[in-house]
Write a protein that holds these residues in place. Structure first.
Motif, PDB file in Angstrom:
ATOM      1  N   ALA A 125      60.181  99.904  34.198  1.00 19.87           N
ATOM      2  CA  ALA A 125      61.272  99.467  33.024  1.00 19.87           C
ATOM      3  C   ALA A 125      62.108 100.377  33.147  1.00 19.87           C
ATOM      4  N   GLY A 126      62.047 101.523  33.803  1.00 15.92           N
ATOM      5  CA  GLY A 126      63.064 102.678  33.997  1.00 15.92           C
ATOM      6  C   GLY A 126      62.906 103.877  32.855  1.00 15.92           C
ATOM      7  N   TYR A 127      61.805 103.493  32.088  1.00 18.97           N
ATOM      8  CA  TYR A 127      61.665 104.598  31.096  1.00 18.97           C
ATOM      9  C   TYR A 127      61.117 105.931  31.233  1.00 18.97           C
ATOM     10  N   ILE A 128      60.433 106.043  32.347  1.00 23.23           N
ATOM     11  CA  ILE A 128      59.519 107.384  32.666  1.00 23.23           C
ATOM     12  C   ILE A 128      59.823 107.272  34.371  1.00 23.23           C
ATOM     13  N   ARG A 129      59.599 108.735  34.639  1.00 23.06           N
ATOM     14  CA  ARG A 129      59.756 109.198  36.280  1.00 23.06           C
ATOM     15  C   ARG A 129      58.546 109.746  36.425  1.00 23.06           C
TER      16      ARG A 129
END
Length: 167
Positions: A125-129
């Motif tokens: 989702a692009g919320y964490i790395r």
């Protein structure tokens, strides 16, 4: 990182698209945002009630508290009771304490495993790395085992801390 989230509603919408368990993913994301330090970094260890836990174990412990679905717990308890039947003491109270501890440990371990799957979805989702610290990595635990570290997207972290437009 990925799609920018300006409020909690956008976060939930994106999780419903990407995650097979969006409510669980949102709970994990909230836990991470709650513990995020400078730079929105979470981990590799978290201090919880006086004990230092790796991030995965801490999330498993926190989510074990809400996994109180009675039917599921009863099935786990029955299975553990069968596995430990020959090892349980005759005292019913002591036997129940042993079974309860084993059920709690099973639920915590399952929560830690589920966290890995949810972290993949949150990353998608692009919320964490995610990255790991430990063996062959310069940091305070150099030479230790590899430990998970998550970095939250700044917009997501801000939205969750702000709690604006909570559905």
């Amino acid at each position: 990182m990925g799609k920018s989230a300006t409020n909690v509603g956008h976060i939930l919408d994106r999780l419903s698209e990407v995650s097979s368990r969006p409510r669980y993913a949102f709970a994990v994301l909230n836990l991470l945002a709650e513990q995020a330090g400078p730079g929105a970094k979470v981990g590799p260890f978290i201090l919880d009630d006086g004990e230092t836990l790796p991030l995965r174990v801490w999330v498993g412990k926190r989510l074990a508290r809400i996994s109180g679905r009675n039917q599921r717990r009863r099935k786990i308890e029955q299975r553990i009771r069968q596995e430990l039947a020959s090892k349980l003491p005759n005292d019913l109270f002591e036997a129940q304490k042993i079974v309860d501890a084993a059920v709690e440990e099973h639920v915590r371990a399952t929560g830690a495993d589920n966290f890995s799957r949810v972290a993949t979805e949150l990353e998608k989702a692009g919320y964490i790395r995610r990255f790991y610290e430990g063996y062959r990595t310069n940091h305070s635990n150099r030479g230790g085992l590899r430990n998970l570290v998550c970095v939250l997207d700044a917009d997501v972290s801000a939205a969750l801390r702000r709690r604006d437009m909570l559905v």
